[in-house]
Design a protein around this motif. Structure first.
Motif, PDB file in Angstrom:
ATOM      1  N   UNK A 200      51.405  83.536  18.800  1.00 27.06           N
ATOM      2  CA  UNK A 200      52.627  83.110  18.131  1.00 27.06           C
ATOM      3  C   UNK A 200      53.842  83.812  18.741  1.00 27.06           C
ATOM      4  N   UNK A 201      53.696  85.097  19.018  1.00 29.70           N
ATOM      5  CA  UNK A 201      54.798  85.852  19.622  1.00 29.70           C
ATOM      6  C   UNK A 201      55.199  85.279  20.970  1.00 29.70           C
ATOM      7  N   UNK A 202      54.200  84.841  21.743  1.00 32.51           N
ATOM      8  CA  UNK A 202      54.476  84.281  23.067  1.00 32.51           C
ATOM      9  C   UNK A 202      54.869  82.802  23.016  1.00 32.51           C
ATOM     10  N   UNK A 203      54.796  82.202  21.841  1.00 37.61           N
ATOM     11  CA  UNK A 203      55.041  80.764  21.715  1.00 37.61           C
ATOM     12  C   UNK A 203      54.143  79.980  22.666  1.00 37.61           C
ATOM     13  N   UNK A 204      52.892  80.399  22.748  1.00 33.55           N
ATOM     14  CA  UNK A 204      51.919  79.729  23.608  1.00 33.55           C
ATOM     15  C   UNK A 204      51.451  78.425  22.972  1.00 33.55           C
ATOM     16  N   UNK A 205      50.882  77.558  23.794  1.00 36.48           N
ATOM     17  CA  UNK A 205      50.235  76.351  23.297  1.00 36.48           C
ATOM     18  C   UNK A 205      48.818  76.724  22.866  1.00 36.48           C
ATOM     19  N   UNK A 206      48.480  76.438  21.619  1.00 32.40           N
ATOM     20  CA  UNK A 206      47.204  76.854  21.039  1.00 32.40           C
ATOM     21  C   UNK A 206      46.367  75.609  20.742  1.00 32.40           C
ATOM     22  N   UNK A 207      45.227  75.527  21.393  1.00 33.71           N
ATOM     23  CA  UNK A 207      44.313  74.403  21.231  1.00 33.71           C
ATOM     24  C   UNK A 207      42.999  74.904  20.641  1.00 33.71           C
ATOM     25  N   UNK A 208      42.416  74.124  19.760  1.00 33.71           N
ATOM     26  CA  UNK A 208      41.156  74.508  19.114  1.00 33.71           C
ATOM     27  C   UNK A 208      40.006  73.797  19.819  1.00 33.71           C
ATOM     28  N   UNK A 209      39.214  74.522  20.629  1.00 38.07           N
ATOM     29  CA  UNK A 209      38.065  73.892  21.269  1.00 38.07           C
ATOM     30  C   UNK A 209      36.861  73.866  20.332  1.00 38.07           C
ATOM     31  N   UNK A 210      36.031  72.861  20.486  1.00 36.27           N
ATOM     32  CA  UNK A 210      34.754  72.713  19.762  1.00 36.27           C
ATOM     33  C   UNK A 210      34.777  73.275  18.336  1.00 36.27           C
ATOM     34  N   UNK A 211      35.603  72.730  17.437  1.00 38.82           N
ATOM     35  CA  UNK A 211      35.693  73.276  16.078  1.00 38.82           C
ATOM     36  C   UNK A 211      34.352  73.201  15.339  1.00 38.82           C
ATOM     37  N   UNK A 212      34.030  74.288  14.642  1.00 39.98           N
ATOM     38  CA  UNK A 212      32.810  74.413  13.833  1.00 39.98           C
ATOM     39  C   UNK A 212      31.535  74.185  14.637  1.00 39.98           C
TER      40      UNK A 212
END
Length: 251
Positions: free
Chosen positions: A95-107
């Motif tokens: 969040x601090x870096x304002x990065x792009x956050x993607x959720x791989x293979x959820x659950x």
């Protein structure tokens, strides 16, 4: 309309991978190898990018300990982040870096964010994976349910640990993305996209090969060698991080 085809998560990158990606009609790969520091990833991504194929540097961050580890795919990073921080600390730094956050293979298996995690951190998550070559059909079905439930954009990837998986799954954007920053921004801004995959027996065989690879990827022997004994490049106590993350390290 010409779509821009991205495989948003691959672990392998060499000349053969590039050739295969081009033959499969891909325009970009997101390269996120295990246990490799960001500067090295960025250097290799530049070396294998050309006018026909963009290679976008990324990190699949391992959070938590062996029994509660969760993976997060991040691109658009401005500084290195180690593995094996707490989930909260990793998300705070992203969040601090304002990065792009993607959720791989959820659950999936024991290495993934679940619906509750995604709900908790939804304000910084940019997309949820709905198709992954390592998944069985039930896993992809559940991933789709999670994405729809959150209302977040979807993506699909080959998650290629094996060269033959390149081009089996891709995410297609509706407009050209001529540079690495433009690919990153497409995910950040939630631009329209569709998820595609190949079909037939060949695709099924490649998916099962990727699933079988989990036996080594998640073995205790690998973990002990790389993380506990090796103090490898992405260990939070590695000298490269200057002690900055030691308070949030789980090992």
């Amino acid at each position: 309309m010409t779509e821009f085809r991205v495989d948003p998560h691959v672990k392998v990158l060499d000349e053969r991978v590039v050739v295969r990606a081009k033959r499969r009609g891909l325009d970009a790969l997101v390269y996120a190898p295990h246990f490799t520091r960001l500067p090295e990833i960025e250097s290799r991504a530049r070396a294998f990018s050309d006018e026909e194929l963009l290679v976008v540097p990324a990190r699949e961050l391992f959070t938590g300990g062996w029994r509660n580890r969760k993976h997060i795919l991040a691109t658009g990073l401005s500084a290195p982040i180690p593995d094996y921080l707490t989930l909260e600390a990793t998300m705070r730094e992203l969040d601090r870096q304002n990065a792009v956050v993607l959720v791989p293979h959820p659950e999936f298996a024991t290495v993934s964010l679940d619906a509750a995690d995604i709900d908790r951190y939804g304000h910084i998550v940019d997309a949820v994976e709905v198709y992954n070559s390592k998944h069985w059909a039930r896993h992809n079905g559940r991933a789709g349910e999670i994405a729809r439930g959150t209302g977040l954009p979807a993506f699909g990837s080959s998650y290629a640990h094996l060269r033959g998986s390149i081009g089996e799954v891709w995410t297609a954007f509706e407009e050209p993305l001529p540079s690495v920053p433009s690919v990153v921004e497409a995910f950040r801004e939630g631009l329209p996209r569709r998820v595609y995959r190949r079909r037939g027996w060949s695709h099924a065989v490649r998916c099962r090969a990727e699933f079988a690879h989990l036996g080594w990827e998640n073995s205790w022997q690998k973990f002990e060698r790389v993380v506990l004994k090796g103090r490898e490049a992405t260990h939070p106590r590695h000298p490269a991080y200057g002690g900055r993350f030691e308070d949030d390290a789980v090992y």
